[in-house]
Write a protein that holds these residues in place. Sequence first.
Motif, PDB file in Angstrom:
ATOM      1  N   HIS A  11       0.814  -1.213   0.000  1.00 26.11           N
ATOM      2  CA  HIS A  11       0.000   0.000   0.000  1.00 26.11           C
ATOM      3  C   HIS A  11       0.848   1.265   0.000  1.00 26.11           C
ATOM      4  CE1 HIS A  11      -3.857  -1.910  -0.032  1.00 26.11           C
ATOM      5  NE2 HIS A  11      -3.470  -2.726   0.926  1.00 26.11           N
ATOM      6  N   GLY A  12       2.124   1.110  -0.367  1.00 33.31           N
ATOM      7  CA  GLY A  12       2.946   2.296  -0.587  1.00 33.31           C
ATOM      8  C   GLY A  12       3.497   2.945   0.669  1.00 33.31           C
ATOM      9  N   HIS A  13       3.668   2.166   1.750  1.00 32.24           N
ATOM     10  CA  HIS A  13       4.286   2.738   2.956  1.00 32.24           C
ATOM     11  C   HIS A  13       5.722   3.200   2.658  1.00 32.24           C
ATOM     12  CE1 HIS A  13       1.360   1.344   6.144  1.00 32.24           C
ATOM     13  NE2 HIS A  13       1.017   0.538   5.152  1.00 32.24           N
ATOM     14  N   GLY A  14       6.404   2.437   1.785  1.00 37.04           N
ATOM     15  CA  GLY A  14       7.742   2.859   1.367  1.00 37.04           C
ATOM     16  C   GLY A  14       8.863   2.534   2.330  1.00 37.04           C
ATOM     17  N   ARG A  15       8.594   1.660   3.293  1.00 41.40           N
ATOM     18  CA  ARG A  15       9.687   1.297   4.209  1.00 41.40           C
ATOM     19  C   ARG A  15      10.804   0.582   3.445  1.00 41.40           C
ATOM     20  NH1 ARG A  15      11.289   3.338   7.279  1.00 41.40           N
ATOM     21  NH2 ARG A  15      11.795   1.904   8.952  1.00 41.40           N
ATOM     22  N   TYR A  17      11.808   0.961   0.239  1.00 42.89           N
ATOM     23  CA  TYR A  17      12.727   1.843  -0.505  1.00 42.89           C
ATOM     24  C   TYR A  17      13.393   2.874   0.379  1.00 42.89           C
ATOM     25  CZ  TYR A  17       8.194   4.208  -1.646  1.00 42.89           C
ATOM     26  OH  TYR A  17       6.948   4.787  -1.624  1.00 42.89           O
ATOM     27  N   ASP A  18      12.894   3.086   1.600  1.00 42.87           N
ATOM     28  CA  ASP A  18      13.638   3.876   2.589  1.00 42.87           C
ATOM     29  C   ASP A  18      14.887   3.120   3.040  1.00 42.87           C
ATOM     30  OD1 ASP A  18      12.135   6.152   2.899  1.00 42.87           O
ATOM     31  OD2 ASP A  18      11.059   5.478   4.684  1.00 42.87           O
ATOM     32  N   GLU A  26      10.118   3.286  -6.126  1.00 38.74           N
ATOM     33  CA  GLU A  26       8.693   3.604  -6.025  1.00 38.74           C
ATOM     34  C   GLU A  26       8.166   3.916  -7.421  1.00 38.74           C
ATOM     35  OE1 GLU A  26       7.870   7.233  -3.901  1.00 38.74           O
ATOM     36  OE2 GLU A  26       9.436   8.324  -4.948  1.00 38.74           O
ATOM     37  N   ASP A  27       6.922   3.530  -7.673  1.00 43.14           N
ATOM     38  CA  ASP A  27       6.322   3.954  -8.931  1.00 43.14           C
ATOM     39  C   ASP A  27       5.713   5.345  -8.727  1.00 43.14           C
ATOM     40  OD1 ASP A  27       3.821   3.730  -7.755  1.00 43.14           O
ATOM     41  OD2 ASP A  27       3.236   1.926  -8.846  1.00 43.14           O
ATOM     42  N   GLU A  28       5.035   5.858  -9.731  1.00 45.50           N
ATOM     43  CA  GLU A  28       4.607   7.263  -9.629  1.00 45.50           C
ATOM     44  C   GLU A  28       3.500   7.480  -8.606  1.00 45.50           C
ATOM     45  OE1 GLU A  28       1.577   7.313 -13.427  1.00 45.50           O
ATOM     46  OE2 GLU A  28       3.608   8.131 -13.657  1.00 45.50           O
ATOM     47  N   GLU A  29       2.947   6.385  -8.067  1.00 41.63           N
ATOM     48  CA  GLU A  29       1.953   6.523  -6.997  1.00 41.63           C
ATOM     49  C   GLU A  29       2.510   6.103  -5.643  1.00 41.63           C
ATOM     50  OE1 GLU A  29      -1.429   4.337  -8.400  1.00 41.63           O
ATOM     51  OE2 GLU A  29      -2.096   6.005  -9.653  1.00 41.63           O
ATOM     52  N   GLY A  30       3.784   5.761  -5.607  1.00 39.79           N
ATOM     53  CA  GLY A  30       4.412   5.423  -4.338  1.00 39.79           C
ATOM     54  C   GLY A  30       4.428   3.941  -4.001  1.00 39.79           C
TER      55      GLY A  30
ATOM     56  N   LEU B 130      -2.263  10.434  -4.849  1.00 38.66           N
ATOM     57  CA  LEU B 130      -1.007   9.712  -4.606  1.00 38.66           C
ATOM     58  C   LEU B 130       0.221  10.334  -5.293  1.00 38.66           C
ATOM     59  CD1 LEU B 130      -2.207   5.972  -4.663  1.00 38.66           C
ATOM     60  CD2 LEU B 130      -1.349   7.267  -2.690  1.00 38.66           C
ATOM     61  N   THR B 134       4.280  11.249  -3.124  1.00 33.61           N
ATOM     62  CA  THR B 134       5.311  10.201  -3.088  1.00 33.61           C
ATOM     63  C   THR B 134       6.534  10.712  -2.333  1.00 33.61           C
ATOM     64  OG1 THR B 134       6.281  10.983  -5.138  1.00 33.61           O
ATOM     65  CG2 THR B 134       4.591   9.255  -5.322  1.00 33.61           C
ATOM     66  N   LYS B 135       7.420   9.780  -2.028  1.00 34.93           N
ATOM     67  CA  LYS B 135       8.649  10.163  -1.329  1.00 34.93           C
ATOM     68  C   LYS B 135       9.460  11.137  -2.189  1.00 34.93           C
ATOM     69  CE  LYS B 135      12.691   8.445   0.987  1.00 34.93           C
ATOM     70  NZ  LYS B 135      13.699   7.387   1.127  1.00 34.93           N
ATOM     71  N   ARG B 372      -3.948   3.448   4.050  1.00 27.42           N
ATOM     72  CA  ARG B 372      -2.629   3.913   4.520  1.00 27.42           C
ATOM     73  C   ARG B 372      -2.531   5.443   4.295  1.00 27.42           C
ATOM     74  NH1 ARG B 372       1.382   6.725   1.738  1.00 27.42           N
ATOM     75  NH2 ARG B 372       1.063   5.364  -0.071  1.00 27.42           N
ATOM     76  N   HIS B 377       4.634   9.919   3.571  1.00 32.61           N
ATOM     77  CA  HIS B 377       5.992  10.316   3.143  1.00 32.61           C
ATOM     78  C   HIS B 377       6.267  11.782   3.495  1.00 32.61           C
ATOM     79  CE1 HIS B 377       6.508   6.515   1.072  1.00 32.61           C
ATOM     80  NE2 HIS B 377       5.308   6.683   0.530  1.00 32.61           N
TER      81      HIS B 377
END
Lengths: 68, 423
Positions: A11-15, A17-18, A26-30, B130, B134-135, B372, B377
């Motif tokens: 769901h794009g939390h991004g942990r 890629y952090d 990430e893609d363009e929506e995260g 979204l 993003t980050k 979420r 971010h």
Amino acid sequence: MTLRIDETLCHGHGRCYDLAPELFGEDEEGYSTFTELTKDGEVPPEYAAKARLAAENCPESAITFKEE
Amino acid sequence: MTVDDRFTQDHRDLRVDPDDVVRSEVITGPVEDWTTDFSHTEPEYAERAPEIWDDLRGRCPVAHTERFGGAWLPTRYEDVAAIAYDTDRFTSRAIIASNFRPPKTTAPIGGSPPISSDPPFHHDARKLLLPAFTKTKTAKLEDATRAFCHGLIDDFGDREVVDAAAEYAQHIPIRVIADMLGFPPEDGPEFTRFVKNTLEGINDDHDDREVQSDDLFDYIFEQIRDHVANPRDDLTTHLINAELYGQKLEPMHVAGTMVLLLIAGIDTTWSAIGASLWHLAQTPSDRARLAAEPELMKTAMEEFLRAYAPVTMARLVKDDMEFAGVKMKADDWVLLPFPAANRDPEHFEQADEVIIDREVNRHAAFGLGIHRCVGSHLARMELKVALEVWMERIPEFTLACPEGVAWSTGQIRGPRALPLRLG
């Protein structure tokens, strides 16, 4: 060593890629994607620890890392 | 070119008819028994919510109250997660538990999409936001945020005691979201009022609540009309121009999303920054270590988010059913206290300890599943920058007077007064 991102769980939390930007982007929506390095779902052995860390920190448990 | 006349009407003619809103009796006063009469709006909850969650988790993991017209409070990670994932049996058509229930017909869109939306509409409304959050996109705001934080500390002058909640933490998300939405930065005090009314005024008189809501939407519509007349490169113009299913958005969708971004963008991050400084002020070992090893910020920040997660969400039960051994009724509120889930010893080792170099930290501070936090971010960027600048400029600080610390009530938890002695 293989890596899988379950797109139905991410769901794009991004942990990932952090913590392991070499292995995840990430893609363009995260949402999480593989990078050039991992595009085939394979992890170079020197990145095993980072792959494990990313998998263990995903809040949705969307990442599977198999070390054999 | 056609004139955009979606926003020329009074929002009072577009909103949900107040007669269709189900109202419940306002019940306030000290809690007798937290298992059967809990209230997240009482001073006791503000003061010691973590203890209350720990107590409930051990003996009554899903607490109930007759207040707010009936509500439930799960405290185990497993239950909070299960509800967050179960969008079939729990609706998001209202996400702040109060004594008002919007009519069922407001689903699946809700008053502030996408947070108030249910599938499948939710997904489409969320996609409109979204890409802006993003980050990569939010990282572009880092330099300006850092400069702003330095400016706030410059303004402390040579004072020995400052209120870090009111004079530092609060201003950072206000400035960032005002810039993103394209609102005048000097309107900050108004945003603070809107936030307080929306989130801490949930037991206010019904008529007062309506006036507060109108006040907020008056402001939002004024900003929208200004952007219709003078389009610019910001989120407000983006939403005015956005399309869904081949059509421009309904006016109340645009306004509701702006309300969401304004309210959810401010006191959440304000709380996270304040709670982190509160922890460091009274934990000299962590403060000294973070000052000496700035690279620890990555894990420290996640640990502060876990232990002091600001956000509790809410859902409404769709139909009568049984969940985790309790019988829930249609239109009961269910709170989702992510901070309680984050302190569940079944899910986290040493759950009640703050460990700033915790490497594995699968916390749920930003929620779980399809809702979420869209701004996670952005929030992480703000929290990181705010703490880095503070630690660089003021590596030594303590609580000036512990009794002067005041925590918020309601669903967003964080210090609203935080007197710190600097140096």
